[in-house]
Design an enzyme around this catalytic site. Structure first.
Site, PDB file in Angstrom:
ATOM      1  CG  ASP B 311      -1.954  -1.296   1.311  1.00 39.12           C
ATOM      2  OD1 ASP B 311      -2.352  -1.512   0.185  1.00 39.12           O
ATOM      3  OD2 ASP B 311      -2.704  -1.385   2.273  1.00 39.12           O
ATOM      4  CG  HIS B 312       1.026   3.232   2.857  1.00 34.58           C
ATOM      5  ND1 HIS B 312      -0.227   2.337   3.225  1.00 34.58           N
ATOM      6  CD2 HIS B 312       0.443   4.587   3.334  1.00 34.58           C
ATOM      7  CE1 HIS B 312      -1.284   2.877   3.498  1.00 34.58           C
ATOM      8  NE2 HIS B 312      -1.102   4.287   3.412  1.00 34.58           N
TER       9      HIS B 312
END
Lengths: 718, 718
Positions: B311-312
């Site tokens: 995700d990040h």
């Protein structure tokens, strides 16, 4: 049974049979073919005698005495990858040595080019040598792992059409060499020979010019098969003399590469380059001037001049600007389908048009394994609907009649067809058919210069990459619309004419038919957007308006309402959610639409787009409004009666003219109507091989029920 | 039953059930998820406790007090076609206003851009105004019929992953706002908050960093659906402060357009531009430095730092040059298939790798209409073969365990899978598997910087435009080859390494995966031709080496022996005549090969090419020799056991290593073998859902017959 409007190929040794056929087919003219002669007795049975005439081949003595005036061609060798610093490129590898011979009379260092195809650089002349003995070019300091080609100026040793006929028919005659009237000696000779020939052919009424001077490009390979064919090519029109004259006239010189064009040889699918357009102009001017001189001579003998369109029309393009100067009486061309029929019938500046129908009487069709009636029927069904739109005045056949006579069913069927053809003319009385109250414009890079020729490689031959677009022309050839062909340059210079209702742009990305980088020309998109905004219609087929630029592939996605994913915007979610099943456009469709090769990865780019058909998440048919105008997108449109109907509906819808759609409309998709208000007559035709029942609506709203025999037709008074 | 290597998502209110599952699945670690907490009693039942940690979201008080330090993003408005000279562009039309808000704290005239997308020109600032009231940009003298877009700098009001989880699970909690540690106040705050959090979490053994600082790009639309998602995007990493720092560090300024990129937002499918690569470098350096500071703090508390990959990870790309500096103990990632397994397992510079398997325990999968065992089986079968190539050390699941417990078959199946996973490690004993005696290199524009990430939009999600190429990675993920990812720049700088046996280039024209204009870079083609000439292998899939240049579309048609017709050479006759049916490559094929979306219009360009499969005149599979090397062309390769076998054979053939093909080879196409010579063990796996009988050949030539249960496996000693 009436007589007239039909030309028969005649030959020796079957006088009685020919007389019978003349009667049954109602022939009023006879013609010879490459390799045949018309017997005197047959000449007398016909009103008119056509004699083929070749300007630039046929006199082998002259050719042999003037080998330095043979016609030329530029060819590109097969590429060779440099695995060493010294490489030898066999310049004729893969070519047919009976057809071509390197021209070393003119300095290869001046006329040839060696090109590094990895970089595009022309190799300096001091870095290569021609080895005449082995027909190789030696590159002395090639860059390792680069690919090299040689552009070679060659003589043509064999006229390509003679070569084709010769090989196809297993002839054993001498190979006819083509000579080039760009050279004064040849020029003087062909004019003199024409007069002699005319003197010797008092029986001839029509000189059927089966070539003016230059052939389309046809190159064979080393196993005597076709290697390259370009109906529209100018590859076979070059010569040192012409190139020098070009430089003088246009103020700049062309090189071999201007013709070789990276090996694409200025295919009509290429975006036309300035140099190539200038060459077409230059050669057309020359050819038309000399052709006029020839035609004037023919006229001075009281004979007609008819040009055969198809083989040798480089420089005589019938929609080009010099054609009218030639002063021809007639054009005859091979009718492959509705599109090629219209290509002939629409030609301006001639007295009449004749269609040579298929099949050609050659042993590849007329043999025990084949039924020629099948091809005859298909040919007639596709061309008939086009004739009803724009008539040709005469029809005929070609080849060896003796072959056809072995097929009685074929003879019967042609008897019916020739009768039907004459009957048409009796009803139509030279009047124009009813058409929709708006024009349809096909927009491509060639425009009116090459009317009815888009997506066309040669002679209506089916190509996998073409049929899904060519089908648009074929459908239009028999639909009740006036069709124009416009170019991007037309739009830039003159805008879009008021009488145009709908513009069609169709084809694959990069090609001249779509227009490639014209779509990033602001003037083009400005004018088309304004046209649609003000109520115009726009139809895109395949990859319309495509050119990757500023975040868009279809540049007019705002007009079309759809876009094609080319891989850069996969991160963007696609919602093709405005799908409907009922629409004016779809009202006649009963089965899945055939989009041919189709187009994939097209998605809804505007919320206002309406998706009419989608397969596996790819939009196949969609509509959109833009201002007061309308647009439609189609993934492809091969020709079929169903698709012709689909296109008719799309055209009326995008033109916002659904209100008049039903005038002279037939309910049955396999039938069509052509009405001639001035002649007070109309016809319903059956395009199918089965009986059809249909209704037709007259402009006053009355409805007529009609039953038609397979492939049948019926004429009515209005 | 043994215990270990398994992480369980825990939650409150089901202590007894969790204890049971801990025992059955042999879990030695428990974790929380977004929205759950681990009860103390469960913490005690596990060896290790993972706690998720968000650096840049979760403290709404801080966020609200520092709205000027929220994270940013550049977005492009929808294009507006100018129908008048004054046009208003609604800058957030189609965007989700709960997610984004225009940043007017920083001067729009400095940070925004209005672009004429018809010409590509940036509209001068004095010709437009922002109308804050209506969130529109007024363009005052637009060119009629041009399309305009606005590049807007916006604040992110909602962390995208929180937004996704919130909307998917119908949460009603407050929207978490992301803050930007590029700003000193936020930077200081997150470091301080980390210490506080560590103080407050003495039970935590592993800090599961479910973000470092910047998210991948995830944008929703105005009806709360996904609008744009780019797993590799840096769109959400911008800020005026960062841009100013970039200018100082790199010596030139970036504009909004460098990020908006015509609306393509630097998708990894785009040819990477210098500015974008510089930005990745710049942000990765910043992120890695701050991440290291955070990891050091975590270590100072005696805890492990584990990063969640997926995700990040903007700025923490695990194959980037700064990743090793961060000093992470572990990486955990979502295993979608074999490819994503390898993407995790191959990551260097960490102590261990954990895979979070699918399905995720979310209501979209765990509901009465669905059987989650199906996804679990598929996920396991595809990842198992990759684990046998390159093991991850741990596995786990995510989401809400309560949902999974309602599916007893699922619980049973996971028990089997976790046992099988541990059994693998027991046999393999950290040794390397047998691989072919040559390396396979995937050549694209990203190379080793984005290993196992080609043709990938996000999270192993199926895309119609990708699967026919992604299948190559998926097949390779479990095949006995060492795989490298190399870039064109690698080849230009360092040449081609001696241990590479075969190079693969795959994808659609124009994309970064194929390489577009790198193919007209002489250095690239020189080196690859030399490589193949000297015995190397080259495999092209789809539109390999494609870039229209100097008469060729596939630039290496001399190596591949095939070319694609793009419309310019239709005049050239194609003879795909060297077709054969028996070939080493085809020996295991029993049915028609599935080429996925496939490629059309590919033809034989060299007489020496051998056509192994052709459909409707389009070559689908062909081989060719070039010097001492070999090449193969494939129209596409979606993943399937059949196609994995096909690729294995193509690789051995192109590498000219058929002589060692049979080592550890299984006869049955649905089975595969992994051998560990050092551990003295090998396993046969069944990739099918039915029982399979197979034979395996050991290097000494002895053959073993094996029968495997559906999806089964069997370990043997060598």
């Amino acid at each position: 049974m009436k007589k007239g409007r039909v030309t028969l190929p005649a030959q020796e040794g079957m006088d009685e049979e020919i007389k019978q056929i003349v009667k049954r087919w109602g022939a009023d003219a006879v013609r010879d073919s490459d390799g045949t002669k018309i017997p005197d007795v047959i000449k007398q049975a016909a009103d008119k005698v056509y004699s083929k005439y070749f300007f630039t081949r046929g006199d082998q003595e002259f050719a042999k005495a003037n080998l330095d005036e043979l016609q030329h061609m530029f060819i590109m060798s097969e590429p060779v990858t440099a695995t060493e610093e010294e490489i030898k490129i066999p310049i004729l590898k893969g070519y047919f040595k009976e057809q071509l011979k390197p021209d070393t009379d003119h300095d290869p260092k001046k006329w040839w080019q060696v090109i590094d195809r990895t970089t595009g650089e022309v190799v300096s002349c001091d870095k290569w040598e021609y080895l005449e003995q082995t027909e190789e070019v030696l590159v002395k300091s090639a860059k390792l792992w680069h690919r090299y080609t040689v552009n070679v100026l060659v003589y043509q040793l064999w006229d390509p059409v003679h070569m084709y006929n010769h090989i196809t028919n297993d002839w054993t005659t001498e190979h006819q060499m083509p000579y080039d009237p760009r050279y004064p000696k040849t020029r003087a000779y062909i004019l003199e020979r024409l007069r002699t020939w005319l003197d010797e052919h008092p029986d001839t009424d029509v000189v059927r010019i089966t070539t003016f001077f230059y052939n389309f490009t046809l190159v064979f390979n080393d196993v005597r098969e076709e290697k390259y064919v370009d109906w529209f090519g100018y590859g076979a029109t070059v010569s040192p003399r012409a190139l020098e004259a070009f430089e003088k006239e246009k103020g700049y010189a062309l090189t071999a590469e201007d013709f070789v064009d990276e090996g694409y040889y200025n295919s009509p699918f290429r975006m036309p380059k300035r140099a190539f357009l200038d060459w077409i102009d230059f050669q057309s001017k020359f050819v038309s001037e000399l052709a006029k001189e020839c035609v004037d001579i023919i006229h001075s003998y009281g004979k007609e001049a008819m040009m055969f369109l198809g083989d040798h029309w480089a420089g005589t393009e019938p929609y080009g600007k010099y054609f009218k100067n030639i002063g021809l009486d007639a054009v005859v061309g091979s009718v492959g389908d509705g599109t090629t029929l219209r290509m002939i019938a629409d030609i301006p500046h001639v007295g009449y048009h004749e269609g040579r129908f298929l099949p050609y009487f050659f042993p590849d069709t007329f043999n025990e394994h084949n039924n020629p009636v099948i091809e005859a029927n298909q040919n007639w069904l596709q061309s008939r609907r086009a004739i009803l739109r724009k008539p040709i005045q005469r029809m005929g056949y070609g080849g060896y009649l003796s072959l056809a006579l072995d097929f009685p069913d074929f003879v019967d069927r042609v008897e019916e067809i020739t009768d039907e053809f004459r009957e048409m003319h009796d009803h139509v009385k030279n009047t124009a058919p009813y058409v929709a109250p708006f024009k349809v414009a096909i927009l491509n890079s060639w425009g009116g210069q090459r009317k009815w020729m888009s997506h066309h490689v040669h002679h209506a031959i089916w190509y996998k990459q073409c049929y899904s677009y060519y089908g648009i022309l074929e459908a239009l050839s028999g639909l009740p619309f006036e069709v124009e062909f416009i170019s991007f340059e037309d739009i830039k210079a003159d805008g879009i004419s008021d009488d145009i209702g709908v513009i069609i742009n169709a084809g694959e990305a990069r090609t001249s038919w779509v227009g490639d980088d014209y779509w990033k020309d602001p003037e083009v998109v400005e004018k088309i957007r304004a046209f649609v905004q003000c109520g115009g219609g726009f139809i895109g087929v395949g990859e319309p308006t495509s050119h990757e630029h500023q975040g868009a592939f279809f540049q007019l996605s705002d007009v079309l309402g759809v876009q094609k994913e080319i891989g850069f915007s996969l991160s963007k979610d696609k919602y093709n959610d405005h799908q409907i099943e009922n629409h004016f456009i779809l009202e006649d469709q009963v089965a899945a639409i055939n989009y041919g090769e189709s187009t994939r990865y097209v998605y809804q780019a505007s919320e206002a787009a309406t998706v009419l058909d989608i397969e596996a998440d790819d939009i196949k048919l969609a509509t959109h409004t833009f201002g007061d105008g309308r647009a439609a997108y189609l993934a492809g449109l091969p020709y079929s009666p169903e698709n012709a109907r689909l296109l008719k509906r799309i055209l009326y819808w995008t033109a916002s003219k659904e209100n008049v759609f039903h005038e002279w409309h037939t309910t049955n998709i396999y039938t069509e109507c052509a009405a001639y208000p001035e002649a007070g007559t109309f016809v319903i035709i059956n395009n199918a091989y089965e009986e059809q029942v249909t209704q037709v609506t007259k402009p006053d709203g009355t409805v007529l029920d009609v039953t038609l025999a397979p492939m049948g037709y019926q004429w009515f008074e209005i």
